[in-house]
Design a protein around this motif. Structure first.
Motif, PDB file in Angstrom:
ATOM      1  N   ARG A 111       0.834  -1.208   0.000  1.00 31.84           N
ATOM      2  CA  ARG A 111       0.000   0.000   0.000  1.00 31.84           C
ATOM      3  C   ARG A 111       0.867   1.256   0.000  1.00 31.84           C
ATOM      4  NH1 ARG A 111      -3.084  -3.116   3.645  1.00 31.84           N
ATOM      5  NH2 ARG A 111      -2.108  -2.089   5.442  1.00 31.84           N
ATOM      6  N   ALA A 115       1.087   4.142  -2.997  1.00 34.69           N
ATOM      7  CA  ALA A 115       0.819   5.553  -2.730  1.00 34.69           C
ATOM      8  C   ALA A 115       1.914   6.427  -3.345  1.00 34.69           C
ATOM      9  CB  ALA A 115       0.716   5.792  -1.227  1.00 34.69           C
ATOM     10  N   ALA A 138      -8.126  -6.840  -2.174  1.00 33.73           N
ATOM     11  CA  ALA A 138      -8.887  -5.903  -1.351  1.00 33.73           C
ATOM     12  C   ALA A 138      -7.977  -5.110  -0.424  1.00 33.73           C
ATOM     13  CB  ALA A 138      -9.931  -6.660  -0.535  1.00 33.73           C
ATOM     14  N   ASP A 139      -6.824  -5.683  -0.058  1.00 38.99           N
ATOM     15  CA  ASP A 139      -5.885  -5.007   0.830  1.00 38.99           C
ATOM     16  C   ASP A 139      -5.383  -3.688   0.240  1.00 38.99           C
ATOM     17  OD1 ASP A 139      -6.061  -6.924   2.749  1.00 38.99           O
ATOM     18  OD2 ASP A 139      -4.198  -7.949   2.241  1.00 38.99           O
ATOM     19  N   VAL A 140      -5.345  -3.603  -1.075  1.00 40.28           N
ATOM     20  CA  VAL A 140      -4.779  -2.413  -1.715  1.00 40.28           C
ATOM     21  C   VAL A 140      -5.829  -1.696  -2.562  1.00 40.28           C
ATOM     22  CG1 VAL A 140      -2.418  -3.295  -1.722  1.00 40.28           C
ATOM     23  CG2 VAL A 140      -3.924  -3.838  -3.636  1.00 40.28           C
ATOM     24  N   HIS A 141      -7.098  -1.947  -2.260  1.00 42.88           N
ATOM     25  CA  HIS A 141      -8.187  -1.394  -3.064  1.00 42.88           C
ATOM     26  C   HIS A 141      -8.093   0.124  -3.183  1.00 42.88           C
ATOM     27  CE1 HIS A 141     -12.196   0.162  -3.945  1.00 42.88           C
ATOM     28  NE2 HIS A 141     -12.456  -0.994  -4.527  1.00 42.88           N
ATOM     29  N   ASP A 142      -7.940   0.824  -2.060  1.00 45.53           N
ATOM     30  CA  ASP A 142      -7.923   2.282  -2.088  1.00 45.53           C
ATOM     31  C   ASP A 142      -6.723   2.817  -2.862  1.00 45.53           C
ATOM     32  OD1 ASP A 142     -10.221   2.257  -0.616  1.00 45.53           O
ATOM     33  OD2 ASP A 142      -9.247   2.667   1.305  1.00 45.53           O
ATOM     34  N   ALA A 143      -5.556   2.176  -2.655  1.00 44.24           N
ATOM     35  CA  ALA A 143      -4.354   2.625  -3.361  1.00 44.24           C
ATOM     36  C   ALA A 143      -4.499   2.432  -4.863  1.00 44.24           C
ATOM     37  CB  ALA A 143      -3.133   1.862  -2.849  1.00 44.24           C
ATOM     38  N   ALA A 145      -7.346   2.380  -6.488  1.00 41.38           N
ATOM     39  CA  ALA A 145      -8.357   3.326  -6.949  1.00 41.38           C
ATOM     40  C   ALA A 145      -7.741   4.673  -7.284  1.00 41.38           C
ATOM     41  CB  ALA A 145      -9.444   3.482  -5.891  1.00 41.38           C
ATOM     42  N   VAL A 146      -6.759   5.102  -6.493  1.00 44.97           N
ATOM     43  CA  VAL A 146      -6.070   6.365  -6.767  1.00 44.97           C
ATOM     44  C   VAL A 146      -5.315   6.273  -8.089  1.00 44.97           C
ATOM     45  CG1 VAL A 146      -4.246   7.926  -5.971  1.00 44.97           C
ATOM     46  CG2 VAL A 146      -5.890   6.988  -4.341  1.00 44.97           C
ATOM     47  N   ILE A 168     -10.766  -6.267  -8.609  1.00 40.92           N
ATOM     48  CA  ILE A 168     -11.431  -5.061  -8.146  1.00 40.92           C
ATOM     49  C   ILE A 168     -11.532  -4.105  -9.324  1.00 40.92           C
ATOM     50  CG2 ILE A 168     -10.680  -5.309  -5.768  1.00 40.92           C
ATOM     51  CD1 ILE A 168      -8.503  -3.307  -6.256  1.00 40.92           C
TER      52      ILE A 168
END
Length: 351
Positions: A111, A115, A138-143, A145-146, A168
């Motif tokens: 992650r 970033a 899922a562990d890095v979903h937000d990263a 998404a960016v 994802i």
């Protein structure tokens, strides 16, 4: 060493006697036509001033750079090294420069890396890491998404035990059929005449190790062979892990006729342990691996394994991230977004 140039694009334009826009187009390969004589003057001025383009500033203007970020589990592991070689080849074909980062299999580290990568505005990102059960992408979903919001294409290697659910939004998975390959290997070894087995199972929490053990067990079960719990030995997913697990197996008494190590590296460690005990690999105890890592081609005896086209996996992962994958493997018809292994029987399991 010459000092770093502080020249700006405006300086280049002034020396070349052209507008700032013309200088930019000439240096950046714009599709808008620039007269050949103007292009020549701009490049000559850039050389004289030792002008270097501000890649990050260009990335802000264009949305992405001409770079590809490759995130691997462990670049020292020949499995990941071969994948990286294929990825670099494909990126070069696409005119991209590759940056490589290793995570050591740590989701938190992954992650953090992503970033940082997002700030570099890469054209594409390839995730080739070792994942743990229950974590998946899922562990890095937000990263991720960016990254995708910033215009990067993203691909990820996943195993066939989680390939249907690990995807994802914005990620293009490339499914490695670990389970199926291990099942095929088990069937081939039984047909070769082997009836007693043990499994050097690596880290039970790693998705890849789990898939290969699960597949091997299923392949044996199809022939009526079931293994006791004592037949599974867990250790590090490395050469030394294979050596240590094989030593424990030999210390326990009469070894089985054939041992399946879930990676070629672990199999090499097992071969060393067998020799150390005065036994002959392939004669007293058979050993099979998985991956068919090229740098182990000269191991004696030659290692039975499941061959994965590792460099092609890396190349296809890049093409999937760029949206240019046509589903072929080495020019032959492929199976969509899946990569299958091929069983190769050699002297290490000969009877």
């Amino acid at each position: 060493m010459p000092e770093r140039s502080t020249a700006t694009l405006a300086d280049v334009a002034e020396l070349a006697g052209v507008s700032l826009a013309t200088a930019s187009r000439a240096l950046n390969g714009s599709t808008r036509k620039v007269r050949p004589e103007s292009t020549e003057r701009v490049h000559a001025a850039a050389r004289e001033l030792r002008y270097t383009a501000n890649v990050q500033a260009q990335a802000v203007a264009r949305g992405t750079t001409t770079s590809l970020a490759l995130v691997v589990g462990d670049i020292a592991d020949p499995y990941f090294a071969a994948i990286a070689a294929g990825a670099i080849r494909a990126a070069d074909d696409a005119g991209l420069v590759v940056t490589i980062t290793s995570t050591g299999g740590d989701a938190t580290r992954e992650r953090e890396v992503l970033a940082v990568v997002a700030g570099l505005r890469p054209r594409a990102v390839v995730l080739a890491v070792s994942r743990h059960l229950g974590g998946a992408l899922a562990d890095v979903h937000d990263a991720v998404a960016v990254l995708t919001a910033g215009g990067a294409g993203v691909s990820a290697l996943v195993s066939d035990v989680d390939g249907a659910t690990a995807g994802i939004e914005g990620v293009h998975p490339l499914v490695v059929r670990n389970r199926a390959g291990a099942a095929d290997l088990a069937e081939a070894l039984v047909e070769q005449g082997h009836r007693s087995f043990a499994v050097l199972a690596g880290d039970p929490e790693l998705v890849t190790a789990h898939a290969r053990v699960e597949g091997f067990v299923a392949g044996l079960a199809a022939h009526g062979i079931r293994l006791e719990d004592s037949a599974f030995l867990h250790s590090a997913f490395t050469r030394d892990g294979g050596y240590e697990a094989m030593c424990r197996l030999l210390d326990a008494g009469s070894p089985p006729r054939c041992v399946f190590a879930v990676t070629d590296l672990m199999a090499v460690g097992a071969l060393a342990a067998i020799r150390e005990r005065g036994l002959v690999p392939g004669v007293d105890v058979g050993v099979a691996g998985f991956d068919d890592v090229r740098m182990l081609a000269d191991v004696t005896p030659a290692l039975s394994t499941v061959r994965l086209p590792l460099e092609e996996i890396g190349a296809r992962a890049v093409r999937r991230a760029l949206g240019t994958d046509d589903g072929t493997v080495d020019g032959a018809a492929g199976d969509g977004a899946e990569i299958a292994g091929e069983v190769v029987l050699r002297a290490s399991t000969a009877r």
